[in-house]
Design a protein around this motif. Structure first.
Motif, mmCIF file in Angstrom:
data_model
loop_
_atom_site.group_PDB
_atom_site.id
_atom_site.type_symbol
_atom_site.label_atom_id
_atom_site.label_comp_id
_atom_site.label_asym_id
_atom_site.label_seq_id
_atom_site.Cartn_x
_atom_site.Cartn_y
_atom_site.Cartn_z
ATOM 1 N N ALA A 199 7.472 10.595 10.777
ATOM 2 C CA ALA A 199 7.608 11.379 12.015
ATOM 3 C C ALA A 199 6.907 12.727 11.881
ATOM 4 N N SER A 242 13.412 8.549 14.416
ATOM 5 C CA SER A 242 13.561 8.172 15.829
ATOM 6 C C SER A 242 14.235 6.809 15.916
ATOM 7 N N SER A 299 19.847 3.959 16.310
ATOM 8 C CA SER A 299 19.700 3.164 17.534
ATOM 9 C C SER A 299 20.960 2.363 17.881
HETATM 10 N N1 LIG Z 1 18.572 3.070 11.251
HETATM 11 C C1 LIG Z 1 17.793 3.964 12.082
HETATM 12 C C2 LIG Z 1 16.361 3.965 11.566
HETATM 13 C C3 LIG Z 1 15.514 5.053 12.169
HETATM 14 C C4 LIG Z 1 14.093 5.009 11.632
HETATM 15 O O1 LIG Z 1 13.869 4.853 10.412
HETATM 16 N N2 LIG Z 1 13.122 5.167 12.546
HETATM 17 C C5 LIG Z 1 11.739 5.120 12.174
HETATM 18 C C6 LIG Z 1 10.935 4.529 13.334
HETATM 19 S S1 LIG Z 1 10.772 2.793 13.178
HETATM 20 C C7 LIG Z 1 11.193 6.515 11.949
HETATM 21 O O2 LIG Z 1 11.527 7.428 12.680
HETATM 22 N N3 LIG Z 1 10.322 6.652 10.952
HETATM 23 C C8 LIG Z 1 9.614 7.851 10.700
HETATM 24 C C9 LIG Z 1 10.229 8.681 9.608
HETATM 25 O O3 LIG Z 1 11.213 8.246 8.995
HETATM 26 O O4 LIG Z 1 9.700 9.757 9.353
HETATM 27 C C10 LIG Z 1 17.900 3.526 13.553
HETATM 28 O O5 LIG Z 1 18.250 2.375 13.815
HETATM 29 O O6 LIG Z 1 17.690 4.349 14.452
#
Ligand SMILES: N[C@@H](CCC(=O)N[C@@H](CS)C(=O)NCC(=O)O)C(=O)O
Length: 240
Positions: free
Chosen positions: A40, A53, A72
């Motif tokens: 992010a 996110s 989420s």
């Molecule tokens: N378990 C969390 C996982 C959130 C997550 O890892 N989101 C990813 C997007 S697929 C993200 O923001 N990745 C970027 C980062 O961690 O910097 C959920 O279900 O919201």
């Protein structure tokens, strides 16, 4: 101005939330962020201690101090129960309540975990014959077969009704295949379910707002969408 704001990192699981809101007919504002190059960007990381996110802000009940919520699954339950009158969830009195709970949690707690684990193990092992990779792959295939069996006999994950369990799970077989490829040839039940889910007008509307550059027909194709190259490079030790 809607009271609910969705912070969505594009090409990511945050897509679940605009889809849910479209299904429930709840107005929202969406703020889009791009991966930099995989994780992010700083402005999204600064929003919440976990820096990922999706995140929502809800000013419905306190304009001065909007609620900030991540995860989420938690966001989905919150929106359904605080704003959706319980729609898209099955209540404890429903005969399929346990199925609903199980499949709601399956995506984040099992399927997604084993698929990302396989990607990580592959990047650190000597190849597909490496026993560590073989073990991770066997676990992933086991989860996929279990998921396929459920959909071979049911229209939706919780049974006869479309629910938030479907909303939670679709991304694992669409956008997430940009991170970990899965060929769906052996999974006809998943293929048909993906078509049913992604034909829904609410899904189309949400994807148009959140990720207009993603081609849905590629995301649901048997071979899967084009890989997100920066992720592969990051797994090999490149910038994240
Ligand atoms: N378990 C969390 C996982 C959130 C997550 O890892 N989101 C990813 C997007 S697929 C993200 O923001 N990745 C970027 C980062 O961690 O910097 C959920 O279900 O919201």
């Amino acid at each position: 101005m809607p009271d609910i704001t969705v912070h969505h990192l594009q090409i990511g699981q945050g897509e679940r939330i605009p889809w849910l809101l479209e299904e429930l007919g709840i107005p929202y504002e969406i703020k889009l962020y791009q991966r930099a190059p995989v994780l992010a960007p700083p402005e999204l990381q600064a929003l919440h201690p976990m820096g990922a996110s999706p995140v929502i802000e809800d000013a419905t009940f306190d304009k001065e101090h909007p609620l900030l919520l991540a995860e989420s699954g938690a966001i989905t339950e919150y929106l359904i129960h605080k704003h959706g009158n319980g729609r898209l969830a099955l209540s404890p009195s429903h005969p399929n309540f346990a199925d609903y709970l199980y499949w709601f949690h399956f995506s984040n707690s099992n399927l997604q975990t084993v698929l990302f684990r396989r990607a990580l193990v592959r990047s650190m092992s000597s190849g597909v014959e490496d026993p560590r990779y073989k073990s991770a792959d066997a676990r992933a295939v086991r989860a996929l077969k279990h998921f396929e069996n459920r959909l071979a006999n049911n229209t939706w994950l919780a049974g006869d009704e479309f629910t938030a369990a479907d909303v939670m799970t679709v991304w694992c077989m669409t956008t997430m295949r940009k991170f970990e490829p899965i060929d769906l040839t052996d999974y006809p039940g998943i293929q048909k379910w993906l078509k049913r889910c992604t034909d829904r007008p609410a899904y189309r509307a949400a994807m148009q707002k959140g990720d207009p550059d993603l081609v849905i027909e590629d995301s649901i194709s048997v071979k899967g969408p084009e890989l997100f190259g920066a992720f592969g490079s990051a797994l090999k030790g490149g910038s994240k």
